[in-house]
Scaffold this motif. Structure first.
Motif, PDB file in Angstrom:
ATOM      1  N   LEU A 392      20.234  43.158  -1.602  1.00  0.00           N
ATOM      2  CA  LEU A 392      19.231  42.015  -1.660  1.00  0.00           C
ATOM      3  C   LEU A 392      18.564  41.346  -0.732  1.00  0.00           C
ATOM      4  O   LEU A 392      19.159  42.089   0.513  1.00  0.00           O
ATOM      5  N   ASN A 407      18.893  36.586  -3.705  1.00  0.00           N
ATOM      6  CA  ASN A 407      17.956  37.443  -3.653  1.00  0.00           C
ATOM      7  C   ASN A 407      16.744  36.632  -3.394  1.00  0.00           C
ATOM      8  O   ASN A 407      16.170  35.875  -4.337  1.00  0.00           O
ATOM      9  N   GLY A 572      17.426  43.886  -6.350  1.00  0.00           N
ATOM     10  CA  GLY A 572      17.754  44.624  -4.995  1.00  0.00           C
ATOM     11  C   GLY A 572      17.079  45.975  -4.514  1.00  0.00           C
ATOM     12  O   GLY A 572      16.447  46.575  -5.605  1.00  0.00           O
TER      13      GLY A 572
END
Length: 748
Positions: A392, A407, A572
């Motif tokens: 992330l 994130n 991610g």
């Protein structure tokens, strides 16, 4: 996602009418996430009314407040909004002391309509602006003076008193912005950067183009379309100088946009940097209002090879300027290599144009550009992004890092004491977070949804998108002191998505079922309605225009499945970069896996009648689905479809597929034209003939290949439409036409 166009009134919604008296009671198997019991929607009313409402409200965007500016003392909030959910004319408003006040009404200021400069039309297209009137504005540092362009005229209004005033200019105005102290206004006309006094005196050019191929103060196509940089100049805090982008389009090939429905209209030439071809030459210059000679910024030309990631295709030349600006410490810029694997943040000396590196990032695939970061704080510290060990994106400042599992999407506001940013823990939600040294990291927004924020002083404007709709609150020190009215129309169709994480990859998905449907009462044909491309999520915990469209198709008698697969944001680095070298195969695999996983939980889903529709990347996915997997997909509607990846622009396409001369197999693998001979299912191709983002050549090339292979298909050109279809008749009719085409193709 998709736009919508024109169709006769025979839309066919008999299935919805059959079930209008039934109640919906749907419960997935034990592995499902949500159990839903909802009241009956009168489908006989909602089904025919929705397309016209959808088009008339410009996808429910009219009446939404947007473009918030909060004064540094937090007292004033400026924003743009129309007067109702059906009013296409945006106006400038002020929220102060809990009340709203109209600052500028275009209908009382100008007698001319639709006479904006071509450069402004392009800017609006890049911004996907669907309204007219005051669609953008800028203020001085204290938000006491606002300026805007209206039909090429320059207007200014004080937020504390008085009426709007028109200021004479040297020509039609594009992107006007006042100096921080409010004494001058800069604007672009004819490719030249001008400045004029706030009283209308001393209008003069600060930077004039040397040829017709050069502009000062405007963005280039790649920066605006693929990087989100819509501006081309930035004021110094003291208002005596500007950092200005010079764009030389002479190396860029020309494409031509025309409307075959009007043979008297000349084609428009567009400088379009197709993948593998030359970009515009963009440079930065320091320009002074007092008449000093301009100084060119000495940007680095290449990245250090010793730190640049190796690759089969390596281009270390710094061709791109994704970000530029001028803060309290001086001018700055971010540069990116042609192969996008190195990005560097630079401090610029305001006198000499010399640069100093503040931050440098590398990635073996591509460096993701995070809006608002990296950046300098007023203290001189640099707020940096980094990739966490879980893949992330995090933020780092003086050794302090965002919590694991968070994130970061965007940095929205920064001061010495406080940072506001957007981030997600669960991919279907985006929340506002705050960091300050005293309290650490705190989540500001509450409840499932997608949130945005504007900040000034201790005032926070929270824009909340939830499953019940939209709201905008104004808070001071955490205490709500007012709301900005949201005037959008209430959709006649109420989305009722059932949220799932499907399959081994936990694909975030939403299933929409007819409101009148009872489990076990019969099989339902399936419609996949994805976008599933880079930079956009459809599966969110919020009511959006596309959730309304999905529910409307469900009321036609479909089980509608929407899935965000690999390549979409929020999950991610590995997830987003799984499409490198192949933009189609992983994305299609995710749609198929989600379909089969959903069918396991809902046995009523009929896998012998599966259709797919989409626009732009979603259209690309839809066409690819029937070409490559006719055993799964039985019909498709593909709109605004980039069928030949070599025809898209440099920055966007080379990010994923590299240079077409080095990786021809990646472009072949990711393009649809070579697969035309595989078509065995009904396919409707729709395209706006005035589209300068995904040129109509994409659809025409695929259609030509289909004809050459003897494969029947249908092509619907939309006269005058761009990549954003806004015409009411086109937008409403096309939605009906799609439903009719899909029902006929599936023999429903």
């Amino acid at each position: 996602m998709s736009e919508h166009g024109r169709h006769p009134q025979t839309s066919g919604h008999g299935i919805a009418a059959e079930g209008r008296a039934r109640r919906r009671s749907v419960a997935p198997s034990a592995s499902g996430e949500d159990k839903v019991t909802e009241r009956t929607a009168d489908a006989s009313v909602a089904v025919p009314r929705f397309p016209r409402q959808f088009a008339r409200t410009r996808r429910f965007s009219l009446g939404l407040p947007r473009h918030f500016t909060v004064s540094p003392d937090g007292r004033r909030v400026l924003f743009i909004r129309g007067t109702s959910g059906a009013d296409p004319v945006s106006r400038l408003w002020l929220h102060e002391n809990g009340d709203e006040r109209l600052l500028a009404d275009p209908l009382t200021l100008s007698n001319t309509t639709d006479s904006i400069p071509d450069e402004e039309r392009v800017r609006r297209e890049r911004a996907r602006e669907a309204s007219s009137g005051v669609v953008s504005y800028a203020t001085d540092n204290d938000a006491l003076i606002a300026v805007f362009a209206l039909n090429g005229e320059l207007w200014t209004v004080r937020t504390d008193r008085g009426e709007p005033r028109r200021i004479p200019t040297a020509g039609p105005v594009v992107d006007p912005r006042p100096s921080p102290d409010g004494s001058r206004i800069a604007y672009v006309t004819g490719g030249a950067l001008h400045v004029v006094g706030i009283d209308g005196t001393d209008d003069r050019a600060l930077a004039a183009p040397e040829s017709a191929e050069v502009t000062y103060g405007l963005s280039d196509h790649a920066s605006a379309e693929s990087m989100g940089r819509l501006h081309g100049y930035w004021w110094s805090p003291d208002g005596v100088a500007l950092l200005v982008a010079r764009v030389d389009n002479s190396p860029v090939q020309r494409w031509y946009i025309c409307d075959p429905a009007d043979p008297t209209k000349k084609p428009t030439a567009v400088a379009y940097p197709q993948a593998g071809t030359a970009n515009a030459k963009v440079s930065l210059h320091l320009v002074h209002t007092a008449g000093r000679a301009p100084v060119e910024v000495r940007l680095p030309t290449v990245a250090p090879e010793e730190t640049h990631p190796e690759g089969e295709w390596t281009d270390t030349s710094f061709e791109y300027i994704p970000v530029a600006g001028w803060d309290g410490l001086g001018p700055f810029a971010q540069v990116q290599t042609r192969d996008q694997r190195t990005v560097q943040l630079l401090a610029i000396d305001a006198n000499t144009g010399a640069t100093e590196s503040l931050d440098i990032r590398h990635d073996p695939a591509w460096v993701e550009l995070v809006p608002g970061a990296p950046r300098r704080l007023p203290s001189g510290a640099v707020l940096r992004t980094f990739i966490c060990d879980d893949g992330l994106t995090g933020l780092s400042l003086d050794g302090v890092r965002t919590p694991r599992g968070l994130n970061v999407r965007e940095v929205t506001a920064v001061s010495d004491e406080r940072i506001h940013f957007l981030a997600n823990e669960e991919p279907t939600e985006v929340h506002v977070w705050r960091y300050d040294p005293a309290d650490g990291f705190t989540r500001v927004s509450e409840g499932p949804g997608v949130y945005a924020v504007a900040v000034g002083g201790d005032t926070v404007v929270l824009d909340s998108r939830t499953q019940s709709g939209r709201s905008v609150t104004v808070s001071d020190h955490g205490v709500e002191r007012g709301r900005i009215a949201v005037l959008t129309e209430e959709p006649v169709v109420t989305p009722q998505p059932i949220h799932h994480s499907l399959g081994k990859r936990e694909l975030r998905s939403q299933l929409y079922l007819p409101s009148w449907y009872e489990q076990g009462s019969g099989r339902l044909p399936v419609l996949l309605n994805p976008y599933s491309g880079v930079g956009m999520q459809l599966v969110v915990r919020a009511r959006e225009w596309w959730t309304c469209v999905s529910q409307w198709f469900a009321e036609q008698g479909f089980a509608v499945l929407v899935t965000d697969g690999r390549g979409t944001p929020g999950r991610g680095r590995e997830w987003e970069k799984a499409i490198r070298g192949d933009r189609l195969t992983p994305a299609l695999r995710d749609q198929i896996d989600a379909l089969h996983a959903a069918a396991e939980q809902y046995p009523d889903l009929d896998l012998t009648a599966v259709a797919i529709r989409g626009w732009s990347y979603g259209g690309y996915l839809a066409a690819g689905a029937v070409l490559r997997h006719p055993e799964v997909f039985h019909a498709a509607v593909a709109g605004g479809t980039p069928t030949d990846r070599r025809l898209y622009d440099t920055h966007w396409e080379e990010r994923f597929l590299g240079h077409p001369e080095v990786f021809p197999q990646a472009y072949r693998r990711s393009s649809l034209v070579p697969d035309a001979h595989l078509l065995s299912r009904p396919l409707l191709l729709v395209h706006g003939v005035a589209d300068d983002n995904v040129h109509v050549a994409h659809t025409l090339r695929l259609s030509a290949a289909l004809v050459a292979a003897g494969r029947p298909h249908t092509v619907l050109p939309l006269s005058g439409a761009t990549h954003l279809v806004t015409g009411t008749d086109q937008a409403s009719g096309l939605l009906l036409l799609e439903a009719s085409f899909l029902r006929n193709s599936l023999n429903l």
